[in-house]
Design a protein around this motif. Structure first.
Motif, mmCIF file in Angstrom:
data_model
loop_
_atom_site.group_PDB
_atom_site.id
_atom_site.type_symbol
_atom_site.label_atom_id
_atom_site.label_comp_id
_atom_site.label_asym_id
_atom_site.label_seq_id
_atom_site.Cartn_x
_atom_site.Cartn_y
_atom_site.Cartn_z
ATOM 1 N N ASP A 1 31.691 -14.351 3.657
ATOM 2 C CA ASP A 1 30.248 -14.134 3.827
ATOM 3 C C ASP A 1 29.931 -14.678 5.228
ATOM 4 O O ASP A 1 30.502 -15.655 5.798
ATOM 5 N N VAL A 2 28.874 -14.247 5.658
ATOM 6 C CA VAL A 2 28.244 -15.024 6.795
ATOM 7 C C VAL A 2 26.692 -15.273 6.400
ATOM 8 O O VAL A 2 25.917 -14.568 5.962
ATOM 9 N N VAL A 3 26.583 -16.592 6.683
ATOM 10 C CA VAL A 3 25.328 -17.215 6.068
ATOM 11 C C VAL A 3 24.422 -17.676 7.319
ATOM 12 O O VAL A 3 24.912 -18.365 8.401
ATOM 13 N N LEU A 4 23.376 -17.218 7.348
ATOM 14 C CA LEU A 4 22.388 -17.630 8.365
ATOM 15 C C LEU A 4 21.404 -18.819 8.054
ATOM 16 O O LEU A 4 20.648 -18.681 6.979
ATOM 17 N N ARG A 5 21.612 -19.864 8.627
ATOM 18 C CA ARG A 5 20.832 -21.034 8.404
ATOM 19 C C ARG A 5 19.551 -21.439 9.235
ATOM 20 O O ARG A 5 20.148 -21.621 10.406
ATOM 21 N N HIS A 6 18.465 -21.407 8.754
ATOM 22 C CA HIS A 6 17.186 -21.634 9.444
ATOM 23 C C HIS A 6 17.025 -23.264 9.864
ATOM 24 O O HIS A 6 17.661 -24.002 9.111
ATOM 25 N N MET A 7 16.352 -23.341 10.819
ATOM 26 C CA MET A 7 15.912 -24.772 11.166
ATOM 27 C C MET A 7 15.522 -25.562 10.099
ATOM 28 O O MET A 7 15.625 -26.770 10.022
ATOM 29 N N SER A 8 14.692 -24.753 9.256
ATOM 30 C CA SER A 8 14.077 -25.648 8.067
ATOM 31 C C SER A 8 15.044 -26.125 7.021
ATOM 32 O O SER A 8 14.918 -26.766 6.233
ATOM 33 N N GLY A 9 16.459 -25.340 7.073
ATOM 34 C CA GLY A 9 17.444 -25.752 6.108
ATOM 35 C C GLY A 9 17.615 -24.695 5.147
ATOM 36 O O GLY A 9 18.683 -24.573 4.313
ATOM 37 N N PRO B 1 21.625 -11.549 14.246
ATOM 38 C CA PRO B 1 20.900 -12.774 15.169
ATOM 39 C C PRO B 1 20.933 -13.985 14.421
ATOM 40 O O PRO B 1 20.389 -14.260 13.266
ATOM 41 N N VAL B 2 21.285 -15.247 15.367
ATOM 42 C CA VAL B 2 21.294 -16.476 14.608
ATOM 43 C C VAL B 2 19.971 -16.941 14.813
ATOM 44 O O VAL B 2 19.268 -16.837 15.828
ATOM 45 N N PRO B 3 19.326 -17.498 13.796
ATOM 46 C CA PRO B 3 18.084 -18.250 13.807
ATOM 47 C C PRO B 3 17.855 -19.149 14.886
ATOM 48 O O PRO B 3 18.690 -19.919 15.185
ATOM 49 N N SER B 4 16.629 -19.291 15.491
ATOM 50 C CA SER B 4 16.097 -20.039 16.468
ATOM 51 C C SER B 4 16.369 -21.335 15.902
ATOM 52 O O SER B 4 15.850 -21.801 15.048
#
Length: 199
Positions: free
Chosen positions: A88-96, A126-129
């Motif tokens: 899988d590919v997991v996108l992790r946001h700055m908030s966690g 896109p990777v989250p800012s």
């Protein structure tokens, strides 16, 4: 970037009996298995060393690779080979918080030396800012010892035997590896170009 080995080489995949034969250790005694833990540790060390030198994963297991940005959205080279599948590919946001990227948006481009995560369409998700992306994948030449090419299997036994024979020696130079081992693994070593880029 951070590469994490999520699963270890299983005990059942380690060639302890072959290693004992290689070392010409005696058999048929009641305490035959007394050194198994030590032999196993040398085998694991030899596997890890050869994997580090070649960039090739010998026994199949799962890894996770965390990045703060793609090198390019048009394709990302993976850090080891051969890769069998993207888990899988997991996108992790700055908030966690995390979200799993739609697998319809990427694919694995298999390659002996430089497998790549490729977009299906224009670019990778896109990777989250301020966040990161974690790519989980299954890599390895095989699930069991018998799946390895004969030269790599022999290189592991030679290096593990070297560690065993010189286990009390602290005078060896940094990066020391027996010539027989380096000659066996030479054709598997990856030539790094473009700083680990997609080519």
């Amino acid at each position: 970037m951070m590469l994490i080995e999520e699963t270890a080489v299983p005990e059942t995949a380690l060639p302890v009996a072959q290693f004992k034969a290689h070392l010409r250790l005696g058999t048929g005694f009641s305490d035959d298995d007394v050194q198994d833990a030590v032999l196993t540790s040398f085998l694991r060390a030899a596997i890890a060393s050869i994997e580090a030198r070649t960039g090739k994963v010998l026994i199949e297991r799962i890894f996770s690779w965390e990045l703060v940005a793609w090198r390019t959205g048009y394709g990302q080279a993976l850090p080891v080979a051969p890769v069998k599948a993207i888990e899988d590919v997991v996108l992790r946001h700055m908030s966690g918080s995390e979200e799993i990227a739609d697998p319809a948006h990427f694919r694995l481009e298999k390659d002996t030396h430089r497998p790549r995560l490729m977009p299906v369409g224009t670019v990778l998700p896109p990777v989250p800012s301020g966040g990161a992306v974690v790519v989980r994948f299954r890599a390895g030449m095989g699930a069991v010892w018998g799946d390895l090419p004969a030269d790599l299997g022999q290189a592991v036994l030679l290096l593990a035997a070297h560690y065993y024979e010189y286990r009390a020696d602290t005078a060896l130079g940094g990066g020391c590896m027996p010539f027989g081992v380096t000659s066996l693994i030479e054709r598997y070593r990856t030539v790094r170009m473009l700083g680990g880029g997609v080519m």
